[in-house]
Motif scaffolding. Structure first.
Motif, PDB file in Angstrom:
ATOM      1  N   ALA A 184     -25.038  16.206  -7.795  1.00 46.68           N
ATOM      2  CA  ALA A 184     -25.361  14.971  -8.513  1.00 46.68           C
ATOM      3  C   ALA A 184     -26.211  15.266  -9.746  1.00 46.68           C
ATOM      4  N   THR A 185     -26.131  14.368 -10.711  1.00 48.66           N
ATOM      5  CA  THR A 185     -26.950  14.482 -11.912  1.00 48.66           C
ATOM      6  C   THR A 185     -28.425  14.300 -11.570  1.00 48.66           C
ATOM      7  N   GLU A 186     -29.278  15.112 -12.157  1.00 49.80           N
ATOM      8  CA  GLU A 186     -30.716  15.063 -11.877  1.00 49.80           C
ATOM      9  C   GLU A 186     -31.294  13.723 -12.312  1.00 49.80           C
ATOM     10  N   PRO A 187     -31.996  12.999 -11.425  1.00 54.96           N
ATOM     11  CA  PRO A 187     -32.572  11.704 -11.801  1.00 54.96           C
ATOM     12  C   PRO A 187     -33.801  11.857 -12.680  1.00 54.96           C
ATOM     13  N   GLY A 222     -37.690  12.066 -20.051  1.00 56.89           N
ATOM     14  CA  GLY A 222     -38.063  12.832 -18.866  1.00 56.89           C
ATOM     15  C   GLY A 222     -36.886  13.332 -18.078  1.00 56.89           C
ATOM     16  N   SER A 223     -35.688  12.873 -18.428  1.00 55.04           N
ATOM     17  CA  SER A 223     -34.495  13.352 -17.738  1.00 55.04           C
ATOM     18  C   SER A 223     -34.090  14.712 -18.303  1.00 55.04           C
ATOM     19  N   PHE A 224     -33.210  15.413 -17.612  1.00 56.42           N
ATOM     20  CA  PHE A 224     -32.773  16.751 -18.027  1.00 56.42           C
ATOM     21  C   PHE A 224     -32.008  16.666 -19.343  1.00 56.42           C
ATOM     22  N   MET A 225     -32.321  17.621 -20.262  1.00 55.11           N
ATOM     23  CA  MET A 225     -31.660  17.654 -21.561  1.00 55.11           C
ATOM     24  C   MET A 225     -31.176  19.067 -21.871  1.00 55.11           C
ATOM     25  N   LYS A 269     -22.435  15.056 -19.158  1.00 53.73           N
ATOM     26  CA  LYS A 269     -21.832  15.287 -17.842  1.00 53.73           C
ATOM     27  C   LYS A 269     -22.195  16.669 -17.278  1.00 53.73           C
ATOM     28  N   VAL A 270     -23.429  17.102 -17.536  1.00 51.02           N
ATOM     29  CA  VAL A 270     -23.907  18.392 -17.028  1.00 51.02           C
ATOM     30  C   VAL A 270     -25.221  18.138 -16.286  1.00 51.02           C
ATOM     31  N   ASN A 271     -25.276  18.467 -14.991  1.00 50.76           N
ATOM     32  CA  ASN A 271     -26.506  18.228 -14.253  1.00 50.76           C
ATOM     33  C   ASN A 271     -27.509  19.364 -14.469  1.00 50.76           C
ATOM     34  N   LYS A 272     -28.706  19.189 -13.980  1.00 54.07           N
ATOM     35  CA  LYS A 272     -29.793  20.131 -14.246  1.00 54.07           C
ATOM     36  C   LYS A 272     -29.492  21.523 -13.709  1.00 54.07           C
ATOM     37  N   GLU A 273     -28.997  21.593 -12.487  1.00 54.63           N
ATOM     38  CA  GLU A 273     -28.744  22.908 -11.878  1.00 54.63           C
ATOM     39  C   GLU A 273     -27.690  23.684 -12.661  1.00 54.63           C
ATOM     40  N   ALA A 274     -26.610  22.988 -13.038  1.00 59.26           N
ATOM     41  CA  ALA A 274     -25.566  23.655 -13.809  1.00 59.26           C
ATOM     42  C   ALA A 274     -26.055  24.019 -15.205  1.00 59.26           C
ATOM     43  N   GLY A 275     -26.856  23.138 -15.828  1.00 57.95           N
ATOM     44  CA  GLY A 275     -27.351  23.411 -17.166  1.00 57.95           C
ATOM     45  C   GLY A 275     -28.288  24.594 -17.223  1.00 57.95           C
ATOM     46  N   GLU A 276     -29.150  24.714 -16.196  1.00 60.62           N
ATOM     47  CA  GLU A 276     -30.094  25.832 -16.185  1.00 60.62           C
ATOM     48  C   GLU A 276     -29.404  27.162 -15.952  1.00 60.62           C
ATOM     49  N   ALA A 277     -28.198  27.126 -15.408  1.00 56.32           N
ATOM     50  CA  ALA A 277     -27.450  28.367 -15.176  1.00 56.32           C
ATOM     51  C   ALA A 277     -26.719  28.842 -16.427  1.00 56.32           C
ATOM     52  N   LEU A 278     -26.622  27.987 -17.452  1.00 60.59           N
ATOM     53  CA  LEU A 278     -25.928  28.363 -18.684  1.00 60.59           C
ATOM     54  C   LEU A 278     -26.788  29.310 -19.530  1.00 60.59           C
ATOM     55  N   THR A 279     -26.146  30.301 -20.121  1.00 63.41           N
ATOM     56  CA  THR A 279     -26.856  31.192 -21.043  1.00 63.41           C
ATOM     57  C   THR A 279     -26.709  30.722 -22.486  1.00 63.41           C
ATOM     58  N   LYS A 280     -25.670  29.935 -22.742  1.00 64.21           N
ATOM     59  CA  LYS A 280     -25.477  29.349 -24.075  1.00 64.21           C
ATOM     60  C   LYS A 280     -24.688  28.055 -23.920  1.00 64.21           C
ATOM     61  N   ALA A 316     -15.288  28.808 -20.935  1.00 63.12           N
ATOM     62  CA  ALA A 316     -15.030  29.558 -19.699  1.00 63.12           C
ATOM     63  C   ALA A 316     -16.275  29.604 -18.824  1.00 63.12           C
ATOM     64  N   GLU A 317     -17.443  29.790 -19.471  1.00 56.58           N
ATOM     65  CA  GLU A 317     -18.698  29.818 -18.717  1.00 56.58           C
ATOM     66  C   GLU A 317     -18.987  28.453 -18.104  1.00 56.58           C
ATOM     67  N   HIS A 318     -18.768  27.389 -18.873  1.00 57.39           N
ATOM     68  CA  HIS A 318     -18.972  26.032 -18.362  1.00 57.39           C
ATOM     69  C   HIS A 318     -18.079  25.756 -17.176  1.00 57.39           C
ATOM     70  N   LYS A 319     -16.811  26.163 -17.272  1.00 58.81           N
ATOM     71  CA  LYS A 319     -15.850  25.904 -16.199  1.00 58.81           C
ATOM     72  C   LYS A 319     -16.229  26.643 -14.933  1.00 58.81           C
ATOM     73  N   ALA A 320     -16.663  27.896 -15.074  1.00 58.31           N
ATOM     74  CA  ALA A 320     -17.039  28.691 -13.901  1.00 58.31           C
ATOM     75  C   ALA A 320     -18.240  28.086 -13.192  1.00 58.31           C
ATOM     76  N   ILE A 321     -19.212  27.637 -13.970  1.00 62.64           N
ATOM     77  CA  ILE A 321     -20.411  27.041 -13.372  1.00 62.64           C
ATOM     78  C   ILE A 321     -20.081  25.698 -12.735  1.00 62.64           C
ATOM     79  N   ALA A 322     -19.217  24.913 -13.417  1.00 60.54           N
ATOM     80  CA  ALA A 322     -18.832  23.604 -12.877  1.00 60.54           C
ATOM     81  C   ALA A 322     -18.105  23.750 -11.554  1.00 60.54           C
TER      82      ALA A 322
END
Length: 300
Positions: free
Chosen positions: A209-212, A146-149, A165-176, A196-202
């Motif tokens: 915080a990581t999504e519980p 049930g946690s973010f994947m 080490k990727v929280n829900k908000e940052a993960g949902e913003a990724l296109t790949k 580069a995309e990961h770094k910009a979003i991070a």
């Protein structure tokens, strides 16, 4: 809180060491603890709530007249702890493992959980694992609890956001997104663009915080026999009593409103104390009495 102010007001008047005042403050703390316990037990409480109540009763904030109620809470907490240990062991990940979780045992655990009058966070994880068929995921070999994947765009495998080490908000913003095992297989140009995309979003989501794990709430189990707290406070039917207002100060219509302490002339108190008979009051600072701690307890 009003209790904190009552204690401070007693200290300001220099009467906090009087036995009767200490007894009243202790009684207020007991009332606060009992009302908090009643609110929790009116429904099926979370195990954390019960453990907080037990912790407060053991920290010498106040002294209960009897310990039967605390023993009952400890028994509930102990049963929950045994069940939680079994659940955590059953859901333990195996790095690189592919064998599915034992669904029969997980269903048995859910049956046993219904016999414990507490809500435990592991119930949500087990429920989601059963719904998913007991499959293992991620580099940890854990379940879909049930946690973010995150899904890898190269191998289509799924990984826990917490492990990556990727929280829900940052993960949902990724296109790949490419998982660590695949990052050594894709071309350098593709990998660099993903990094580069990961770094910009991070950088834009730094400190998030990581999504519980979502809370498992199949139903709201509120007892129809539980009394309303609004009818129990203020105690002894003192709401609206003019004598109570004169003695204790004004009480607001809302339980969260602070009382307004009436002005007191300390000179008059001293004169009254000197004029009072010596045996009219026992002082807590005497050699044969030991007042309890007057530290206030929060009802939250």
């Amino acid at each position: 809180s009003p209790m904190e102010k009552a204690k401070t007001y007693a200290e300001t008047l220099g009467i906090n060491n009087i036995l009767d005042v200490d007894t009243v403050l202790n009684s207020l703390k007991i009332l606060c603890w009992c009302l908090t316990a009643l609110e929790a037990l009116a429904r099926k409480p979370k195990v954390e709530e019960i453990r907080r109540l037990i912790s407060h009763s053991e920290r010498s904030y106040f002294k209960l007249p009897e310990s039967k109620c605390v023993r009952m809470l400890r028994s509930m907490s102990s049963r929950a702890q045994i069940w939680q240990s079994k659940a955590q062991k059953a859901l333990a990940g195996v790095a690189g493992g592919t064998e599915k979780f034992d669904l029969e045992f997980l269903n048995e655990l859910m049956t046993f959980a219904r016999q414990i009058p507490l809500t435990m966070p592991e119930q949500a994880r087990i429920w989601h694992t059963i719904q998913d068929g007991g499959s293992r995921y991620c580099i940890c070999g854990g379940p879909s609890d049930g946690s973010f994947m995150l899904g890898c765009d190269n191998c289509d495998k799924w990984f826990h956001g917490s492990c990556m080490k990727v929280n829900k908000e940052a993960g949902e913003a990724l296109t790949k997104w490419v998982c660590p095992p695949c990052s050594t297989k894709v071309s350098e140009s593709v990998l660099e663009s993903i990094k580069a995309e990961h770094k910009a979003i991070a950088e834009s989501k730094a400190g998030t915080a990581t999504e519980p794990v979502p809370e498992f709430k199949p139903f709201e189990d509120i007892s129809p026999h539980a009394p309303s707290l609004n009818s129990l406070w203020p105690p002894f039917g003192l709401r609206g009593s003019q004598k109570a207002v004169e003695a204790f100060g004004k009480v607001g219509e809302s339980d969260s409103e602070d009382f307004v302490a009436p002005p007191v002339n300390r000179y008059h108190l001293v004169v009254a104390a000197q004029a009072a008979p010596p045996n009219n009051r026992t002082v807590a600072a005497g050699p044969n009495t030991q007042p309890r701690s007057a530290t206030a307890v929060s009802s939250a």
